[in-house]
Write a protein that holds these residues in place. Sequence first.
Motif, short mmCIF file in Angstrom:
data_model
loop_
_atom_site.label_atom_id
_atom_site.label_comp_id
_atom_site.label_asym_id
_atom_site.label_seq_id
_atom_site.Cartn_x
_atom_site.Cartn_y
_atom_site.Cartn_z
N TYR A 189 -37.54 32.53 60.52
CA TYR A 189 -38.16 31.85 61.60
C TYR A 189 -37.26 31.82 62.89
N TRP A 190 -36.64 32.94 62.89
CA TRP A 190 -35.65 33.17 64.04
C TRP A 190 -36.58 34.00 65.43
N HIS A 191 -37.43 34.81 64.95
CA HIS A 191 -38.39 35.62 65.52
C HIS A 191 -39.79 35.60 65.33
N HIS A 192 -40.73 35.74 66.38
CA HIS A 192 -42.05 35.99 66.22
C HIS A 192 -42.08 37.58 65.89
N TRP A 193 -43.29 37.87 65.13
CA TRP A 193 -43.43 39.12 64.85
C TRP A 193 -43.33 40.28 66.01
N GLN A 194 -44.06 39.67 67.36
CA GLN A 194 -43.89 40.55 68.48
C GLN A 194 -42.41 40.77 68.93
N ASP A 195 -41.59 39.87 68.72
CA ASP A 195 -40.26 40.03 69.03
C ASP A 195 -39.55 41.25 68.22
N VAL A 196 -39.88 41.10 66.98
CA VAL A 196 -39.26 42.37 66.06
C VAL A 196 -40.06 43.36 66.25
N PHE A 197 -41.26 43.78 66.45
CA PHE A 197 -41.90 44.89 66.89
C PHE A 197 -41.12 45.38 68.10
N ALA A 198 -41.31 44.54 69.08
CA ALA A 198 -40.71 45.47 70.52
C ALA A 198 -39.10 45.78 70.31
N GLY A 199 -38.28 45.00 69.39
CA GLY A 199 -36.87 45.29 69.23
C GLY A 199 -37.03 46.79 68.54
N GLY A 200 -37.55 46.71 67.42
CA GLY A 200 -37.68 48.01 66.74
C GLY A 200 -37.95 49.06 67.74
N LEU A 201 -38.94 49.04 68.32
CA LEU A 201 -39.59 50.15 69.51
C LEU A 201 -38.52 50.37 70.35
N ILE A 202 -37.60 49.57 70.88
CA ILE A 202 -36.43 49.75 71.98
C ILE A 202 -35.45 50.65 71.04
N GLY A 203 -35.11 50.14 69.94
CA GLY A 203 -33.99 50.72 69.12
C GLY A 203 -34.35 52.29 68.88
N LEU A 204 -35.59 52.62 68.35
CA LEU A 204 -35.88 53.70 67.92
C LEU A 204 -36.08 54.70 69.25
N VAL A 205 -36.64 54.27 70.49
CA VAL A 205 -36.56 55.02 71.52
C VAL A 205 -35.33 55.68 72.11
N VAL A 206 -34.43 54.66 72.37
CA VAL A 206 -33.08 54.91 72.84
C VAL A 206 -32.27 55.63 71.77
N ALA A 207 -32.30 55.42 70.51
CA ALA A 207 -31.58 56.24 69.50
C ALA A 207 -32.04 57.82 69.69
N THR A 208 -33.47 57.92 69.85
CA THR A 208 -33.99 59.16 69.96
C THR A 208 -33.56 59.98 71.18
N PHE A 209 -33.44 59.30 72.26
CA PHE A 209 -33.03 60.01 73.66
C PHE A 209 -31.43 60.35 73.51
N CYS A 210 -30.91 59.27 72.86
CA CYS A 210 -29.27 59.50 72.69
C CYS A 210 -28.93 60.72 71.78
N TYR A 211 -29.90 60.73 70.76
CA TYR A 211 -29.73 61.91 69.87
C TYR A 211 -29.94 63.25 70.44
N LEU A 212 -31.10 63.42 71.27
CA LEU A 212 -31.38 64.74 71.65
C LEU A 212 -30.50 65.04 72.84
N GLN A 213 -29.57 63.86 73.42
CA GLN A 213 -28.44 64.62 74.38
C GLN A 213 -27.64 65.34 73.91
N PHE A 214 -27.36 65.26 72.64
CA PHE A 214 -26.13 65.97 72.05
C PHE A 214 -26.58 67.07 70.93
N PHE A 215 -27.80 66.76 70.18
CA PHE A 215 -28.26 67.77 69.16
C PHE A 215 -29.70 68.25 69.49
#
Length: 370
Positions: A272-298
């Motif tokens: 009960y620390w987050h609503h489901w929308q908070d979790v969905f948005a956090g996961g989307l931000i993390g995946l998008v940034v991880a993809t951009f950073c990975y493709l910068q080097f690999f």
Amino acid sequence: MAWWDLRPFFRFQSISTRFQDLSRRRLGFSALTSAHFSSINSPLIDKKNEEEFGQREVQLGSHTMSSHGYAVARVHMHDWIMLLLLVLIEITLYMIHPFYRFVGKEMMTDLKYPLKSNTVPVWAVPMLAIVLPIVIFLVVYVRRRDIYDLHHAILGLLFSILVTAVITDAIKDAVGRPRPDFFWRCFPDGKDVYDKWGDVICHGDKNVIKEGHKSFPSGHTSWSFAGLGFLSLYLSGKLKAFDRKGHVAKLCIIFLPLLAASLVAVSRVDDYWHHWQDVFAGGLIGLVVATFCYLQFFPPPHHPEGWGPYAYFTMLEESRGMAQGPNSQNGSQEAQSENQDGQSQHGCIGLSLAENQTSTLEDELESGRR
């Protein structure tokens, strides 16, 4: 000896291979279509030989931490300085107060969930998102002895985590959404008080109330998907999960980090620390940034050279150019032709898929056909 028996001794396409490519362009067939008309698909064989040759060179251990570590880190000194700036920005965003949104009595219906402790502690998130991937990077380094891979993997991971953290906390402070347990943070004794406009007048602990206004997006989730998502991309490239051989077991391995990140996200809703929308948005931000950073080097994991960083293949091309320097002018022209073919066929630099420039030899062959 037939001409096709000599192809394994060449690093890039042979003369006959380039002639086949020219013929296919003349006929208007794609490379995929022409593969069905011939039992010998030269470009695909050359890709395989290129990949296997690159792997053997990595395992030679000629570019280690002691021999090239300082030089590689010095080239990326400005990147490490930027990481320090991101750390300072993240600390500042964490210290400032978020926006205190209006919370009326009618809104408390969805904010009266019990105040619980974290199933996944705060200290466990860096362990999962940073320490675990770095340990795996070190295991790969011990096996391959490639400082380019180790340095860029760590640098890309740290950028993924810190950029995600800055974006997440900036949005947290700007939005100020109350957590599902905000009522008990604001009124620990259960007695709610409101002003004349209907806004809450909290009398709980200030730090607890401050954290109660940081629901959107979920920091645990964004950090987990930024680090473990980067690790999933890294493993998919190293295992060559998309080599079209149909080994589903590789997919099971690369899904494990994403599963761990998903469980962290689910725990935030269960606590009960987050609503489901908070979790969905956090996961989307993390995946998008991880993809951009990975493709910068690999390269992308599905690419034939997705097992190594761009810097390694650039180093190989520069080494070949230096080795061929003392050769004759004809040797230099041949090296230039190989580099052009390498960029178009193998994508060592920028994954260029542009069409090869017609060489002098191809012009002669074409004129001979006419």
